[in-house]
Design a protein around this motif. Structure first.
Motif, PDB file in Angstrom:
ATOM      1  N   LYS A  56      10.948  -4.086   6.023  1.00  0.00           N
ATOM      2  CA  LYS A  56       9.543  -4.107   6.494  1.00  0.00           C
ATOM      3  C   LYS A  56       8.663  -4.937   5.592  1.00  0.00           C
ATOM      4  CE  LYS A  56       8.246   0.313   4.345  1.00  0.00           C
ATOM      5  NZ  LYS A  56       7.780   1.679   4.652  1.00  0.00           N
ATOM      6  N   TRP A  57       9.029  -5.020   4.294  1.00  0.00           N
ATOM      7  CA  TRP A  57       8.234  -5.865   3.400  1.00  0.00           C
ATOM      8  C   TRP A  57       8.541  -7.347   3.644  1.00  0.00           C
ATOM      9  CZ3 TRP A  57       4.467  -3.323   1.439  1.00  0.00           C
ATOM     10  CH2 TRP A  57       4.577  -1.970   1.200  1.00  0.00           C
ATOM     11  N   VAL A  58       9.777  -7.601   4.088  1.00  0.00           N
ATOM     12  CA  VAL A  58      10.106  -8.975   4.475  1.00  0.00           C
ATOM     13  C   VAL A  58       9.305  -9.380   5.708  1.00  0.00           C
ATOM     14  CG1 VAL A  58      11.942 -10.519   5.203  1.00  0.00           C
ATOM     15  CG2 VAL A  58      12.410  -8.779   3.473  1.00  0.00           C
ATOM     16  N   TRP A  59       9.167  -8.408   6.645  1.00  0.00           N
ATOM     17  CA  TRP A  59       8.328  -8.678   7.831  1.00  0.00           C
ATOM     18  C   TRP A  59       6.892  -9.011   7.406  1.00  0.00           C
ATOM     19  CZ3 TRP A  59      10.197  -9.950  12.239  1.00  0.00           C
ATOM     20  CH2 TRP A  59      11.375  -9.429  12.738  1.00  0.00           C
ATOM     21  N   SER A  93      -0.987  -2.566   9.466  1.00  0.00           N
ATOM     22  CA  SER A  93       0.394  -2.169   9.152  1.00  0.00           C
ATOM     23  C   SER A  93       0.671  -2.300   7.670  1.00  0.00           C
ATOM     24  CB  SER A  93       1.362  -3.024   9.960  1.00  0.00           C
ATOM     25  OG  SER A  93       1.232  -4.389   9.596  1.00  0.00           O
ATOM     26  N   LEU A  94       0.129  -3.372   7.020  1.00  0.00           N
ATOM     27  CA  LEU A  94       0.319  -3.535   5.583  1.00  0.00           C
ATOM     28  C   LEU A  94      -0.386  -2.416   4.820  1.00  0.00           C
ATOM     29  CD1 LEU A  94       1.399  -5.225   3.240  1.00  0.00           C
ATOM     30  CD2 LEU A  94      -0.724  -6.588   3.355  1.00  0.00           C
ATOM     31  N   PHE A  95      -1.589  -2.051   5.254  1.00  0.00           N
ATOM     32  CA  PHE A  95      -2.327  -0.960   4.627  1.00  0.00           C
ATOM     33  C   PHE A  95      -1.555   0.352   4.735  1.00  0.00           C
ATOM     34  CE2 PHE A  95      -5.224   2.642   5.238  1.00  0.00           C
ATOM     35  CZ  PHE A  95      -5.861   2.673   4.010  1.00  0.00           C
ATOM     36  N   GLY A  96      -1.023   0.630   5.944  1.00  0.00           N
ATOM     37  CA  GLY A  96      -0.276   1.891   6.128  1.00  0.00           C
ATOM     38  C   GLY A  96       0.962   1.946   5.273  1.00  0.00           C
ATOM     39  N   ASP A  97       1.699   0.819   5.173  1.00  0.00           N
ATOM     40  CA  ASP A  97       2.908   0.828   4.372  1.00  0.00           C
ATOM     41  C   ASP A  97       2.602   0.969   2.893  1.00  0.00           C
ATOM     42  OD1 ASP A  97       4.471   0.582   6.619  1.00  0.00           O
ATOM     43  OD2 ASP A  97       4.620  -1.623   6.501  1.00  0.00           O
ATOM     44  N   LEU A  98       1.518   0.331   2.403  1.00  0.00           N
ATOM     45  CA  LEU A  98       1.135   0.463   0.995  1.00  0.00           C
ATOM     46  C   LEU A  98       0.709   1.889   0.671  1.00  0.00           C
ATOM     47  CD1 LEU A  98      -0.863  -2.863   0.436  1.00  0.00           C
ATOM     48  CD2 LEU A  98       1.376  -2.261  -0.541  1.00  0.00           C
ATOM     49  N   VAL A  99      -0.099   2.503   1.549  1.00  0.00           N
ATOM     50  CA  VAL A  99      -0.536   3.884   1.312  1.00  0.00           C
ATOM     51  C   VAL A  99       0.672   4.823   1.308  1.00  0.00           C
ATOM     52  CG1 VAL A  99      -1.861   5.826   2.250  1.00  0.00           C
ATOM     53  CG2 VAL A  99      -2.856   3.531   2.172  1.00  0.00           C
ATOM     54  N   GLU A 100       1.604   4.581   2.280  1.00  0.00           N
ATOM     55  CA  GLU A 100       2.805   5.426   2.352  1.00  0.00           C
ATOM     56  C   GLU A 100       3.633   5.289   1.084  1.00  0.00           C
ATOM     57  OE1 GLU A 100       6.661   6.217   5.287  1.00  0.00           O
ATOM     58  OE2 GLU A 100       5.383   4.439   5.544  1.00  0.00           O
ATOM     59  N   LEU A 101       3.664   4.059   0.512  1.00  0.00           N
ATOM     60  CA  LEU A 101       4.446   3.833  -0.686  1.00  0.00           C
ATOM     61  C   LEU A 101       3.779   4.454  -1.913  1.00  0.00           C
ATOM     62  CD1 LEU A 101       6.876   2.426  -2.041  1.00  0.00           C
ATOM     63  CD2 LEU A 101       5.413   0.393  -2.292  1.00  0.00           C
TER      64      LEU A 101
END
Length: 450
Positions: A56-59, A93-101
Motif C-alpha cells: 500500500k505504501w508502494v501504491w 487514503s494516505l492520511f488514513g494509512d499514516l494514522v493507522e500506522l
C-alpha cells in the motif's frame, strides 16, 4: 484501497496515453506509462496473494509520483487538472494509512469517517473525471471544428488563388480577343470606307453619260452663238469700211452681239454648274450644310440619271413627271450627300420600271414622278414614285441593310439605300420611308426639317 488505486492508475494511464497521444507524440513516455500499468498490475496481484502492508505504501508512492510528474513535467501539463480529482482520494487514503500506522487506537475511532471520506473522494474523482471527459470531448469537438474551419479556409484560399489565376488568364484572353476585335473592326471600317468610295465612283459612272448629254446642250449653244457672233463682227467691220455707213444696222448688229454674249454666258454657266455638280458628287463630303433649292437639285439629278441610263441602253425610255412646290424655299443640306440620295432613288426607280418593261406587259409606260411639298412650317417632303415592279414584302425589312440588294450579281453593291438612309436620318435628322405594292408601284418619301 488497492483495487481503487489500481483502477485509478490504470484508467489515468489510459487517459493520459489517449489524451496526449503518447504513442505518436511521446514514444518514450508511452513506454514508461505502459510499464506503470504493468507495475500496477503486479502490485494488485501481490496484494491478492501476499496480503502485505508494504504494497500500500508502494501504491501511495506510485500515485504521488504520477501526480508529481503531471505537475513537474511540461509534456503532461495538458492533463494536470485531471489529477485534481485524484488528489482528495490520495490525501485521505494516505492520511488514513499514516494514522493507522502511528496511532492505531485513534484510527479505529475514525476509521468509519475515513472510509466514508474515501468513498466520497472516490465519487468526487469519478464525477470529476466524467465532467472533465465531457469537457475534453467538447474541447476536442471544438478543436476538430476549428481544424475543419482552418481546412475549409485553406481550401477556400487555394480555390481563391486558383480562381484568381483563372480570372487572370481569362482577362488576358479577353484582352487579346478585344485587341483582335479592335483590329478587325479597324479593318472592317477601312473596307467599308473603300466600299463606300466604290459606291460613290459607281454612281459617278452612272452620271457620266447623263452629264455628257446634259453638258453637250449648253456647249452646242455656246459654239453656235460664238460662230454667229464672229459672223456679226465681220459684218460690222465691213459696214464700218463703207463710206455711207448705216448707223441703224450697226446698232442692230451690236444688239445681236450683246444678246449672243448673254446666251453664251448663260449656257457657259449652265455647263459650269453641271461640272461643279459632278465634282461635288465625286469628292468626299465636307458635311457642311448649304442653303440650296431642293427643286432645282431634284430636277437636275433626275435628268442626269435618266440620260445616264439612256446612254447605256438606247431602248430605255420613261416618262418624267415633276410637281414641285414653288413655295418650298431653300433648305440647309449637304449638297453632295443629298445629290447621292436623289441619284440612288432615281436610279432605283428607273431600274424598277425597266425590269417591269422587260416582262413584256402590254400598254405599259414606265413613269417616274417627283413631288415636293412643304408640309408645315418646319418640314418639307420629297417623294419619288415609280410604277415599276415594286418591292417584295419578304425583303422589305432588309432594304436598308448594308450590302443587301435584289439586283443580279455585278449590278449593285447593296450600299445605295443603306447610305441614303444614314444620310437622311443621321446626317440630316430626317426620315426616309417607303410605301410599295409588289407589281404596281414603289414610293420613297424623304422628310427633312427646314
Amino acid at each position: 484501497m488497492e483495487i481503487g488505486s489500481f483502477l485509478i492508475v490504470f484508467f489515468m494511464v489510459r487517459y493520459i496515453r489517449t489524451s496526449l497521444q503518447t504513442a505518436e507524440r511521446f514514444p518514450e513516455w508511452d513506454r514508461m506509462l505502459l510499464m506503470v500499468q504493468y507495475v500496477a498490475t503486479g502490485l494488485l496481484v501481490s496484494d491478492i496473494f501476499l496480503d502485505s502492508d508494504f504494497t500500500k505504501w508502494v501504491w501511495h508512492l506510485l500515485l504521488i509520483g504520477m501526480v508529481g510528474a503531471a505537475y513537474l513535467l511540461k509534456d503532461f501539463r495538458p492533463v494536470r487538472n485531471v489529477w485534481l480529482a485524484v488528489g482528495p482520494f490520495i490525501l485521505i487514503s494516505l492520511f488514513g494509512d499514516l494514522v493507522e500506522l502511528i496511532v492505531p487506537d485513534f484510527y479505529e475511532s475514525i476509521k468509519t469517517m475515513v472510509e466514508i471520506a474515501e468513498m466520497f473522494s472516490f465519487i468526487w474523482m469519478v464525477a470529476t473525471w466524467f465532467i472533465t471527459r465531457k469537457q475534453q470531448k467538447a474541447l476536442e469537438k471544438e478543436r476538430l471544428k476549428r481544424q475543419q474551419e482552418e481546412e475549409q479556409n485553406r481550401i477556400i484560399a487555394s480555390q481563391n488563388v486558383m480562381l484568381e489565376q483563372i480570372v487572370a488568364e481569362r482577362t488576358a484572353e479577353l484582352t487579346r480577343q478585344k485587341e483582335e476585335l479592335e483590329q478587325t473592326l479597324t479593318e472592317l471600317k477601312a473596307t467599308q470606307d473603300q466600299l463606300i468610295q466604290r459606291e460613290k465612283m459607281a454612281s459617278l459612272g452612272e452620271l457620266t453619260a447623263g452629264i455628257a448629254h446634259e453638258i453637250q446642250n449648253p456647249l452646242n449653244f455656246v459654239n453656235n452663238f460664238s460662230e454667229v457672233s464672229v459672223e456679226l463682227i465681220e459684218e460690222l467691220k465691213e459696214e464700218r469700211q463703207k463710206t455711207d455707213r448705216d448707223a441703224g444696222l450697226e446698232e442692230e448688229i451690236l444688239a445681236d452681239l450683246a444678246q449672243n454674249l448673254q446666251k453664251i454666258n448663260h449656257h457657259g454657266k449652265r455647263a459650269d454648274s453641271i461640272v461643279k455638280g459632278m465634282l461635288q458628287h465625286s469628292r468626299a463630303s465636307t458635311h457642311e450644310r448649304e442653303p440650296i433649292d431642293i427643286n432645282n437639285l431634284a430636277d437636275e439629278y433626275l435628268r442626269l440619271a435618266y440620260h445616264g441610263l439612256r446612254a447605256n441602253d438606247k431602248s430605255f425610255n420613261a416618262t418624267l413627271l415633276t410637281d414641285f412646290d414653288s413655295n418650298l424655299g431653300k433648305v440647309s443640306v449637304v449638297p453632295q450627300d443629298m445629290g447621292r440620295v436623289l441619284l440612288n432613288l432615281f436610279t432605283n426607280a428607273f431600274y424598277a420600271t425597266e425590269e417591269k418593261r422587260k416582262t413584256g406587259l402590254a400598254n405599259y409606260q414606265p413613269t417616274v414622278q417627283v413631288i415636293t411639298r412643304r408640309i408645315d412650317g418646319e418640314t418639307i417632303e420629297l417623294r419619288v414614285r415609280d410604277n415599276g415592279c415594286g418591292i417584295p414584302a419578304s425583303v422589305l425589312n432588309k432594304i436598308y441593310q448594308p450590302f443587301f440588294t435584289t439586283k443580279p450579281t455585278g449590278q449593285g453593291t447593296g450600299l445605295g439605300l443603306s447610305l441614303s438612309y444614314d444620310i437622311i436620318t443621321k446626317g440630316h435628322g430626317g426620315e426616309l420611308v417607303v410605301e410599295t405594292e409588289e407589281g404596281k408601284f414603289t414610293e420613297f418619301t424623304i422628310r427633312l426639317p427646314t
